[in-house]
Enzyme design. Sequence first.
Site, PDB file in Angstrom:
ATOM      1  N   GLU A 130       0.867  -1.258   0.105  1.00  0.00           N
ATOM      2  CA  GLU A 130       0.129  -0.015   0.167  1.00  0.00           C
ATOM      3  C   GLU A 130       0.908   1.244  -0.110  1.00  0.00           C
ATOM      4  O   GLU A 130       0.536   2.399  -0.756  1.00  0.00           O
ATOM      5  CB  GLU A 130      -1.001  -0.050   1.056  1.00  0.00           C
ATOM      6  CG  GLU A 130      -2.009  -1.131   1.170  1.00  0.00           C
ATOM      7  CD  GLU A 130      -3.052  -0.867  -0.113  1.00  0.00           C
ATOM      8  OE1 GLU A 130      -2.588  -0.805  -1.114  1.00  0.00           O
ATOM      9  OE2 GLU A 130      -4.295  -0.652   0.449  1.00  0.00           O
ATOM     10  N   THR A 183      -5.390   6.901  -5.458  1.00  0.00           N
ATOM     11  CA  THR A 183      -5.395   7.330  -3.970  1.00  0.00           C
ATOM     12  C   THR A 183      -4.336   8.380  -3.538  1.00  0.00           C
ATOM     13  O   THR A 183      -4.702   9.297  -2.730  1.00  0.00           O
ATOM     14  CB  THR A 183      -5.130   6.046  -3.278  1.00  0.00           C
ATOM     15  OG1 THR A 183      -6.192   5.033  -3.392  1.00  0.00           O
ATOM     16  CG2 THR A 183      -5.165   6.184  -1.623  1.00  0.00           C
TER      17      THR A 183
END
Length: 315
Positions: A130, A183
């Site tokens: 991530e 994101t």
Amino acid sequence: MKNSQIKIFCPATIANISCGFDVLGVALDSVGDEMIVKKVPQKGIFITKITGQNLPLETSKNVAGVAGTALLKASDYTGGFEIEIHKHIKPGSGIGSSAASSAGAVWAMNHLLGNPFNTTELVQFAMEGERLASEVAHADNVAPALFGGFTLVRSYAPLDIIDIPSPSELFATIIHPQIEVKTSDSRKILKTKISMATGIKQWGNVGGLIAGLFKEDYDLIGRSLVDHIVEPIRSILIPGFEGVKKASLDAGALGCGISGSGPSIFTFSKGRETAYKVGEAMKGVYQKIGIDYDVHVSKINIKGIKEIRKRTEDR
Ligand code: HSE
């Protein structure tokens, strides 16, 4: 062949769940990637094949490669792993594409090594994927992918993940308008400070949502799906957001919000039938605006990542 190779289903996930930015997430059942992970004698992680999306094979540029490398570093295993990734979750869709690959890699590797790491340790490794994808090692997609069901990140340091029960009649409907929101970009536009008054409203809803899930109180779940902090800012990036929200609530959804960092929009409903009806209402909004979309209706996936033993349809 036994124990040297595994094929798995890696679920899509909804992070944030309106009020729980970076701390709440839930795993889905009807959409996810597939991966095949194989033990090999050479040390290292080797991404041998990716289908469905054009993503880097180079280990240090691939989220599965980076997450897998983090596990390998912590392990005393002297060999390596080959990884095949079959993507069904589009990157930048807001339903945990990078998390599925990161979490899948470490879950499968751990399984093939005889489970030396616990699930929280796997979350920590997957968070490295991530970090590569979004510049922040958030855990709210990888935790539900690995634990299954709903999860709460009570604390990041030390990492403390709590798994939360899933009411049996709860269904998610997700619409993905075909635009990409990164994101990393959608984090940059957020404010870094909130007022005390806003905080009070927000943590009231986080507590309400957790209580609603424990009590199977669908009304309380719906009342708590409110985000005073992130949604007012990020919804600007999603054309038709307010229309979708109104249409879904009118069609009987318990609540509606942005899935992860968007552009996907999620709703929860009580019962499968309502979840499909809500999906039709959501579609209608994008049909009017003229934006293509994908819709997924899913029960809550309480297992998270699963081994695929037979045909995919048997999952
Ligand atoms: N909590 C993360 C964010 C999830 O909203 O940026 C990204 O999927």
